[in-house]
Design an enzyme around this catalytic site. Structure first.
Site, mmCIF file in Angstrom:
data_model
loop_
_atom_site.group_PDB
_atom_site.id
_atom_site.type_symbol
_atom_site.label_atom_id
_atom_site.label_comp_id
_atom_site.label_asym_id
_atom_site.label_seq_id
_atom_site.Cartn_x
_atom_site.Cartn_y
_atom_site.Cartn_z
ATOM 1 N N HIS A 15 0.758 -1.442 -0.179
ATOM 2 C CA HIS A 15 0.216 -0.123 0.018
ATOM 3 C C HIS A 15 0.819 1.020 0.001
ATOM 4 O O HIS A 15 2.028 1.022 0.154
ATOM 5 C CB HIS A 15 -0.947 -0.018 1.331
ATOM 6 C CG HIS A 15 -0.439 0.255 2.486
ATOM 7 N ND1 HIS A 15 -1.059 0.702 3.583
ATOM 8 C CD2 HIS A 15 0.704 0.344 2.848
ATOM 9 C CE1 HIS A 15 -0.228 0.858 4.480
ATOM 10 N NE2 HIS A 15 0.781 0.698 4.133
ATOM 11 N N CYS A 34 5.600 6.204 4.363
ATOM 12 C CA CYS A 34 4.349 5.317 4.095
ATOM 13 C C CYS A 34 3.977 6.083 2.839
ATOM 14 O O CYS A 34 3.030 5.379 2.112
ATOM 15 C CB CYS A 34 3.644 5.258 5.219
ATOM 16 S SG CYS A 34 4.129 4.376 6.568
ATOM 17 N N HIS A 40 4.867 0.120 -0.374
ATOM 18 C CA HIS A 40 5.828 -0.938 0.304
ATOM 19 C C HIS A 40 4.638 -1.859 0.987
ATOM 20 O O HIS A 40 3.632 -1.703 0.845
ATOM 21 C CB HIS A 40 6.340 0.016 1.370
ATOM 22 C CG HIS A 40 5.163 0.400 2.549
ATOM 23 N ND1 HIS A 40 4.935 1.705 2.165
ATOM 24 C CD2 HIS A 40 4.638 0.273 3.701
ATOM 25 C CE1 HIS A 40 3.880 1.963 3.052
ATOM 26 N NE2 HIS A 40 4.089 1.175 4.062
ATOM 27 N N HIS A 42 3.163 -5.086 3.897
ATOM 28 C CA HIS A 42 2.952 -5.478 5.229
ATOM 29 C C HIS A 42 2.644 -7.009 5.264
ATOM 30 O O HIS A 42 1.866 -7.324 4.464
ATOM 31 C CB HIS A 42 2.143 -4.666 6.095
ATOM 32 C CG HIS A 42 2.429 -3.225 6.106
ATOM 33 N ND1 HIS A 42 3.246 -2.824 7.256
ATOM 34 C CD2 HIS A 42 2.110 -2.124 5.471
ATOM 35 C CE1 HIS A 42 3.476 -1.430 7.214
ATOM 36 N NE2 HIS A 42 2.790 -1.237 6.207
ATOM 37 N N ASP A 80 -5.013 -10.584 -0.592
ATOM 38 C CA ASP A 80 -3.826 -11.521 -0.281
ATOM 39 C C ASP A 80 -2.804 -11.215 -1.758
ATOM 40 O O ASP A 80 -3.207 -11.373 -2.681
ATOM 41 C CB ASP A 80 -3.746 -12.691 0.050
ATOM 42 C CG ASP A 80 -2.754 -13.525 0.361
ATOM 43 O OD1 ASP A 80 -1.613 -12.790 1.064
ATOM 44 O OD2 ASP A 80 -2.445 -14.512 0.122
ATOM 45 N N HIS A 81 -1.562 -10.572 -1.557
ATOM 46 C CA HIS A 81 -0.591 -10.505 -2.614
ATOM 47 C C HIS A 81 -1.060 -9.554 -3.494
ATOM 48 O O HIS A 81 -0.820 -9.569 -4.624
ATOM 49 C CB HIS A 81 -0.265 -11.989 -3.249
ATOM 50 C CG HIS A 81 0.868 -12.603 -2.434
ATOM 51 N ND1 HIS A 81 0.209 -13.599 -1.051
ATOM 52 C CD2 HIS A 81 1.903 -13.003 -2.344
ATOM 53 C CE1 HIS A 81 1.381 -13.912 -0.501
ATOM 54 N NE2 HIS A 81 2.369 -13.734 -1.343
ATOM 55 N N GLU A 125 -0.951 -4.594 11.801
ATOM 56 C CA GLU A 125 0.027 -4.202 10.577
ATOM 57 C C GLU A 125 1.352 -4.334 10.812
ATOM 58 O O GLU A 125 2.075 -4.770 9.812
ATOM 59 C CB GLU A 125 -0.138 -2.509 10.165
ATOM 60 C CG GLU A 125 0.109 -2.186 8.948
ATOM 61 C CD GLU A 125 -0.236 -0.737 8.378
ATOM 62 O OE1 GLU A 125 -0.840 -0.622 7.731
ATOM 63 O OE2 GLU A 125 0.522 0.280 9.338
HETATM 64 NI NI NI Z 1 2.543 0.935 5.502
#
Ligand code: NI
Length: 135
Positions: A15, A34, A40, A42, A80-81, A125
């Site tokens: 995200h 961020c 990036h 998580h 997911d992914h 997160e």
């Molecule tokens: Ni983040």
């Protein structure tokens, strides 16, 4: 006699926290790294809690197999992914913070649960940063 059953799941997603109404400078001021343009990732840990009466016939509040399948089809198959900003419709116009992701997850699950059941979502997160939404 109300009991809460909990199911833990996991997904990886990318995200970027960015408010398009602001300048790049202000985004960096507020969101720090961020807001990095190339995103990036998580490793999100998700805990879904369903609260209700224990069914005397089954001894269950909610069948965990069904809860697992529901989370898979409604959440994991979509997030997911994936890149939350680019690959989902949920975050087209919504900043994918942990807060907003938790609310979206709750909204996606809620219609599938009978009205008397309580629902809450906890989203990690990182190991240290997590949010809760109870509806
Ligand atoms: Ni983040």
């Amino acid at each position: 006699m109300k009991v809460t059953v909990c199911r833990k799941e996991h997904f990886n997603a990318a995200h970027r926290l960015y408010n398009p109404a602001w300048s790049d400078e202000h985004n960096t001021e507020v969101f720090g790294p961020c807001a990095n343009v190339n995103y990036h990732g998580h490793n999100y840990e998700l805990v879904v809690r369903v609260t209700g009466e224990v069914d005397p016939d089954t001894g269950y509040v909610y069948d965990m197999k069904l809860l697992s399948t529901l989370i898979k089809t409604e959440i994991l198959d979509t997030f997911d992914h994936r890149n939350l900003n680019l690959d989902t419709t949920d975050f087209r116009n919504l900043i994918p913070t942990a807060e907003n992701i938790a609310v979206i997850i709750w909204q996606r699950l809620r219609p599938h649960l009978a009205a008397p059941l309580g629902l809450s979502v906890t989203l990690f997160e990182t190991e240290r940063n997590f949010v809760e939404y109870h509806g």
